[in-house]
Design a protein around this motif. Structure first.
Motif, PDB file in Angstrom:
ATOM      1  N   ILE A 107       2.805   7.726  -2.650  1.00 13.40           N
ATOM      2  CA  ILE A 107       2.959   7.483  -1.213  1.00 13.40           C
ATOM      3  C   ILE A 107       2.162   8.517  -0.428  1.00 13.40           C
ATOM      4  CG2 ILE A 107       4.563   7.567   0.738  1.00 13.40           C
ATOM      5  CD1 ILE A 107       6.644   6.226  -1.104  1.00 13.40           C
ATOM      6  N   GLU A 110      -1.473   7.643  -0.686  1.00 15.67           N
ATOM      7  CA  GLU A 110      -1.807   6.453   0.089  1.00 15.67           C
ATOM      8  C   GLU A 110      -1.775   6.754   1.588  1.00 15.67           C
ATOM      9  OE1 GLU A 110      -2.857   2.505   1.025  1.00 15.67           O
ATOM     10  OE2 GLU A 110      -3.206   3.812  -0.669  1.00 15.67           O
ATOM     11  N   GLN A 111      -0.868   7.631   2.006  1.00 15.06           N
ATOM     12  CA  GLN A 111      -0.840   7.978   3.423  1.00 15.06           C
ATOM     13  C   GLN A 111      -2.061   8.804   3.812  1.00 15.06           C
ATOM     14  OE1 GLN A 111       3.495   9.104   3.875  1.00 15.06           O
ATOM     15  NE2 GLN A 111       3.240   7.712   5.609  1.00 15.06           N
ATOM     16  N   GLU A 114      -4.506   6.166   4.442  1.00 15.30           N
ATOM     17  CA  GLU A 114      -4.211   5.504   5.720  1.00 15.30           C
ATOM     18  C   GLU A 114      -4.646   6.361   6.903  1.00 15.30           C
ATOM     19  OE1 GLU A 114      -3.252   2.382   6.087  1.00 15.30           O
ATOM     20  OE2 GLU A 114      -3.206   2.267   3.916  1.00 15.30           O
ATOM     21  N   HIS A 115      -4.344   7.644   6.842  1.00 20.18           N
ATOM     22  CA  HIS A 115      -4.683   8.524   7.964  1.00 20.18           C
ATOM     23  C   HIS A 115      -6.189   8.628   8.142  1.00 20.18           C
ATOM     24  CE1 HIS A 115      -0.467  10.579   7.851  1.00 20.18           C
ATOM     25  NE2 HIS A 115      -0.421   9.277   8.055  1.00 20.18           N
ATOM     26  N   ASP A 151       1.112   2.624   7.336  1.00 26.84           N
ATOM     27  CA  ASP A 151       1.538   4.028   7.334  1.00 26.84           C
ATOM     28  C   ASP A 151       3.022   4.141   7.690  1.00 26.84           C
ATOM     29  OD1 ASP A 151       1.071   6.910   7.206  1.00 26.84           O
ATOM     30  OD2 ASP A 151       1.286   6.852   9.401  1.00 26.84           O
ATOM     31  N   ARG A 152       3.460   3.419   8.717  1.00 28.54           N
ATOM     32  CA  ARG A 152       4.880   3.463   9.105  1.00 28.54           C
ATOM     33  C   ARG A 152       5.773   2.944   7.983  1.00 28.54           C
ATOM     34  NH1 ARG A 152       2.626   1.747  13.957  1.00 28.54           N
ATOM     35  NH2 ARG A 152       3.169  -0.421  13.541  1.00 28.54           N
ATOM     36  N   LEU A 154       5.128   2.915   4.756  1.00 25.96           N
ATOM     37  CA  LEU A 154       5.147   3.900   3.665  1.00 25.96           C
ATOM     38  C   LEU A 154       6.102   5.051   3.984  1.00 25.96           C
ATOM     39  CD1 LEU A 154       1.360   3.968   2.767  1.00 25.96           C
ATOM     40  CD2 LEU A 154       3.223   3.194   1.270  1.00 25.96           C
ATOM     41  N   THR A 155       6.107   5.495   5.228  1.00 26.69           N
ATOM     42  CA  THR A 155       7.038   6.548   5.635  1.00 26.69           C
ATOM     43  C   THR A 155       8.474   6.080   5.446  1.00 26.69           C
ATOM     44  OG1 THR A 155       5.493   7.541   7.202  1.00 26.69           O
ATOM     45  CG2 THR A 155       7.830   7.968   7.582  1.00 26.69           C
TER      46      THR A 155
END
Length: 167
Positions: A107, A110-111, A114-115, A151-152, A154-155
Motif C-alpha cells: 500500500i 502504491e501510494q 499515486e502521489h 489514493d483515498r 488505499l488509505t
C-alpha cells in the motif's frame, strides 16, 4: 540545459515533455501492477490493485487522446522518478516474508506511485489551462480524479484493515 530539458524552450514544450513523462510512467505502472496484485494477500487490496490496473489502461488511452488533441506523436520519455518508485516497490515486496506486513508495504509503495501521478496530472492540468487548452485539461482531470480516489481508497484499506493486521 540538462539532459532532460535540452529541447524545452516554451511552456508548450514543457507541457508535451511532462505529458510524455507521465505517459511513460503509466505504461511502467501497467507493467508493474500484475506483480503487485500477485504479491498482495488482502482481498480488498488485491481488488483495488486490479481496479487500478484497469484504470491505468484507461489513463493511457486518455493520454493518447491528449497527444491527438495537441497534434503531437504519443511517445514516452524516460522517467527516472517512477522507475525508482517501482524498483523500490518491487524490492520491498520481495524482501518481506510476513504477508500482512508485505500488504502494508505494498500500500505504501502504491501510494508513492499515486502521489507521483497526482502531482504530474495536477501540474499538467494547470499548464493546459494556462495554455488555453481546456480540452486537454478536461481529459487530464478525469485521470487526476481517479488517481485521487485510488489514493483515498488505499488509505481506507490501510487504516481500517491492513495496518491493523500488520501490527
Amino acid at each position: 540545459m540538462g539532459l532532460f530539458s535540452k529541447d524545452i524552450r516554451t511552456l508548450d514544450d514543457l507541457f508535451v515533455h511532462t505529458l510524455r513523462d507521465v505517459y511513460y510512467a503509466e505504461r511502467q505502472i501497467e507493467k508493474a501492477l500484475p506483480k503487485m496484485i500477485d504479491n498482495a494477500t488482502d482481498p480488498q487490496l488485491r481488488a483495488r490493485f486490479e481496479k487500478h490496473l484497469d484504470q491505468t489502461k484507461g489513463h493511457i488511452k486518455r493520454l493518447e487522446q491528449v497527444f491527438e488533441l495537441l497534434g503531437v506523436k504519443a511517445k514516452t520519455v524516460n522517467c527516472p522518478a517512477i522507475n525508482g518508485i517501482l524498483e523500490e516497490a518491487d524490492e520491498v515486496s520481495s524482501d518481506i516474508d510476513d504477508k500482512e506486513v508485505r500488504d502494508a508495504a505494498l500500500i505504501a509503495s502504491e501510494q508513492a506511485v499515486e502521489h507521483y501521478e497526482i502531482t504530474r496530472y495536477g501540474t499538467l492540468i494547470a499548464w493546459a489551462k494556462q495554455l488555453g487548452r481546456s480540452d486537454c485539461a478536461n481529459v487530464l482531470t478525469n485521470n487526476l480524479k481517479e488517481e485521487q480516489a485510488t489514493d483515498r481508497k488505499l488509505t481506507e484499506i490501510a487504516e481500517n484493515r491492513v495496518n491493523l493486521q500488520a501490527a
